[in-house]
Design an enzyme around this catalytic site. Structure first.
Site, mmCIF file in Angstrom:
data_model
loop_
_atom_site.group_PDB
_atom_site.id
_atom_site.type_symbol
_atom_site.label_atom_id
_atom_site.label_comp_id
_atom_site.label_asym_id
_atom_site.label_seq_id
_atom_site.Cartn_x
_atom_site.Cartn_y
_atom_site.Cartn_z
ATOM 1 C CB CYS A 79 -0.947 0.010 1.192
ATOM 2 S SG CYS A 79 -2.141 -1.331 1.121
ATOM 3 C CG HIS B 20 -3.101 3.736 1.778
ATOM 4 N ND1 HIS B 20 -3.567 3.331 0.540
ATOM 5 C CD2 HIS B 20 -3.209 2.650 2.595
ATOM 6 C CE1 HIS B 20 -3.932 2.063 0.618
ATOM 7 N NE2 HIS B 20 -3.724 1.626 1.842
ATOM 8 C CG ASN C 226 -6.597 -0.507 0.885
ATOM 9 O OD1 ASN C 226 -5.852 -0.094 -0.009
ATOM 10 N ND2 ASN C 226 -6.133 -0.983 2.030
HETATM 11 O O1 UT7 Z 1 -3.855 -0.791 3.383
HETATM 12 C C1 UT7 Z 1 -3.085 -1.575 4.219
HETATM 13 C C2 UT7 Z 1 -3.386 -1.322 5.602
HETATM 14 N N1 UT7 Z 1 -4.604 -1.974 6.018
HETATM 15 C C3 UT7 Z 1 -5.356 -1.351 6.877
HETATM 16 O O2 UT7 Z 1 -5.088 -0.232 7.208
HETATM 17 C C4 UT7 Z 1 -6.487 -2.100 7.506
HETATM 18 C C5 UT7 Z 1 -6.407 -1.879 8.970
HETATM 19 N N2 UT7 Z 1 -7.478 -2.492 9.724
HETATM 20 C C6 UT7 Z 1 -8.750 -2.079 9.651
HETATM 21 O O3 UT7 Z 1 -9.081 -1.229 8.870
HETATM 22 C C7 UT7 Z 1 -9.740 -2.668 10.632
HETATM 23 O O4 UT7 Z 1 -9.039 -3.415 11.603
HETATM 24 C C8 UT7 Z 1 -10.798 -3.571 9.946
HETATM 25 C C9 UT7 Z 1 -11.757 -2.720 9.155
HETATM 26 C C10 UT7 Z 1 -10.143 -4.592 9.077
HETATM 27 C C11 UT7 Z 1 -11.609 -4.286 11.020
HETATM 28 O O5 UT7 Z 1 -12.192 -3.344 11.920
HETATM 29 P P1 UT7 Z 1 -12.059 -3.575 13.494
HETATM 30 O O6 UT7 Z 1 -12.846 -2.507 14.137
HETATM 31 O O7 UT7 Z 1 -10.592 -3.666 13.802
HETATM 32 O O8 UT7 Z 1 -12.786 -4.939 13.690
HETATM 33 P P2 UT7 Z 1 -12.218 -6.312 14.268
HETATM 34 O O9 UT7 Z 1 -11.241 -6.935 13.320
HETATM 35 O O10 UT7 Z 1 -11.790 -6.075 15.673
HETATM 36 O O11 UT7 Z 1 -13.517 -7.194 14.257
HETATM 37 C C12 UT7 Z 1 -14.655 -6.863 15.052
HETATM 38 C C13 UT7 Z 1 -15.747 -7.886 14.788
HETATM 39 C C14 UT7 Z 1 -15.247 -9.319 14.860
HETATM 40 O O12 UT7 Z 1 -16.259 -10.094 15.467
HETATM 41 P P3 UT7 Z 1 -16.159 -10.531 17.013
HETATM 42 O O13 UT7 Z 1 -14.867 -11.311 17.104
HETATM 43 O O14 UT7 Z 1 -16.116 -9.234 17.783
HETATM 44 O O15 UT7 Z 1 -17.381 -11.318 17.212
HETATM 45 C C15 UT7 Z 1 -15.117 -9.724 13.426
HETATM 46 O O16 UT7 Z 1 -15.267 -11.103 13.231
HETATM 47 O O17 UT7 Z 1 -16.247 -7.708 13.448
HETATM 48 C C16 UT7 Z 1 -16.245 -8.963 12.788
HETATM 49 N N3 UT7 Z 1 -16.056 -8.735 11.365
HETATM 50 C C17 UT7 Z 1 -17.066 -8.454 10.543
HETATM 51 N N4 UT7 Z 1 -18.386 -8.331 10.744
HETATM 52 C C18 UT7 Z 1 -19.166 -8.038 9.694
HETATM 53 C C19 UT7 Z 1 -14.896 -8.718 10.661
HETATM 54 N N5 UT7 Z 1 -15.162 -8.442 9.379
HETATM 55 C C20 UT7 Z 1 -16.494 -8.264 9.272
HETATM 56 C C21 UT7 Z 1 -17.359 -7.959 8.208
HETATM 57 N N6 UT7 Z 1 -18.665 -7.833 8.462
HETATM 58 N N7 UT7 Z 1 -16.919 -7.758 6.951
#
Ligand code: UT7
Length: 325
Positions: free
Chosen positions: A115, A252, A282
């Protein structure tokens, strides 16, 4: 003191025609428009058609940048193309673009910083220009991340999209002050200890497959704001500028929450932040030139404006570049 600066001569971008909405994704994986918008700011992404490759997207962006600059391929000395989704393991996608635009001289190569690829490519092109090794460099960020996604993994497949953007950097004399047009400062970092947090689980030398993107999203998120703000502060320190001096912040486009938190920490007003993650998702190395092109075309970024670009991604890699447009 007169010195050579790499100034922006033209810009262009290209997005595949097909858009995929969050609602459409929620029919194939357990997700919802509400979750995706709330956690990321993404509403839709563009996805390449069957047979539409990274070099095709890159070529369209390059042609748009050449037209914007009023130049032809004959005027370009070098192509630096940032991508993690090349058409083939080799040759470089940059050489495919070189051929497609009818350029049979100079050099073309790919650069891989995931990225952060576009920031790394701008910094690399700038070094060739300021040392006199090249006069005009076509810098491209182009990706078809749709091809390396695991479409059953809701934690990653909702985040990414395809697209390409390109700028032409050109040597011009400057006075050596921040009033000069061009790339004023660039700062690149990487730290391989973070490899397992964001990677593709395949490759020619390991699995002999292409593999799929794997990410510990929360872990990446945790590091992103700190890393990004560090390299931006490096740029501020090197140039005697600050968040208030910026006209535009073009980060980004991975997650709106990361963007908002970074801008807040750096004292950059929210109306100076260019956001396209809602429409593009992204697009990895393509996200910054795509966002720049949107803001140039809609009249926000104008000649002479002070623009900060930054990115963070797999590796980890991260970097910033301060550009007077
Ligand atoms: O470009 C390269 C750099 N990449 C990034 O910058 C990405 C960085 N990370 C992020 O943007 C965020 O961490 C995400 C958007 C990927 C995830 O957001 P989050 O607030 O960190 O959520 P999380 O991973 O802590 O997940 C929270 C919950 C989980 O469920 P439980 O374990 O709390 O029951 C996930 O399983 O959300 C669940 N989850 C989803 N739910 C519905 C994960 N993906 C999804 C989804 N839809 N697509």
């Amino acid at each position: 003191m007169t010195l050579t600066r790499s100034t922006v001569r033209g810009i262009g971008s290209y997005l595949p025609a097909r858009t995929v909405t969050n609602a459409e994704l929620s029919t194939t994986v357990d997700t919802s428009d509400e979750w995706i918008v709330q956690r990321t700011g993404i509403r839709q992404r563009h996805v390449a058609a069957d047979g539409e490759t990274t070099s095709m997207l890159a070529t369209r962006a390059a042609q748009a940048a050449l037209a914007d600059a009023g130049l032809s391929a004959a005027d370009i000395d070098m192509i630096v193309l940032a991508t993690s989704t090349p058409d083939y393991t080799f040759p470089a996608t940059a050489t495919q673009v070189q051929e497609a635009i009818g350029m049979h001289h100079g050099a073309a190569f790919d650069l891989q910083a995931v990225c952060s690829g576009f920031v790394f490519a701008v910094a690399t092109a700038d070094k060739f220009i300021v040392t006199g090794a090249a006069r005009r460099v076509l810098v491209i960020g182009a990706e078809t991340f749709s091809r390396i996604l695991d479409w059953d993994d809701r934690g990653t497949c909702v985040l990414f999209g395809d697209g390409a953007g390109a700028v032409i950097l050109e040597a011009q004399d400057g006075a050596g002050t921040v009033a000069d047009r061009g790339v004023l400062s660039s700062h690149l970092r990487s730290d391989g200890r973070h490899r397992a947090k964001l990677y593709v689980d395949g490759g020619p030398s390991s699995t002999m497959t292409t593999g799929h993107l794997r990410m510990e999203g929360r872990e990446v998120f945790k590091h992103a704001v700190g890393m990004v703000t560090d390299v931006i502060r490096d740029a501020f320190a090197a140039t005697g500028t600050d968040g208030e001096a910026l006209d535009w912040f073009v980060p980004h486009q991975a997650n709106k929450r990361i963007i908002d938190a970074s801008a807040h920490k750096l004292g950059i007003a929210s109306d100076k932040v260019v956001i396209t993650v809602d429409r593009h998702g992204n697009t990895s190395a393509a996200s910054i030139p795509l966002a720049l092109d949107v803001a140039v075309k809609d009249g926000r970024i104008k000649r002479g404006d002070l623009v900060m670009i930054e990115a963070m991604g797999g590796g980890f890699t991260w970097g910033s570049a301060l550009i007077r447009w």
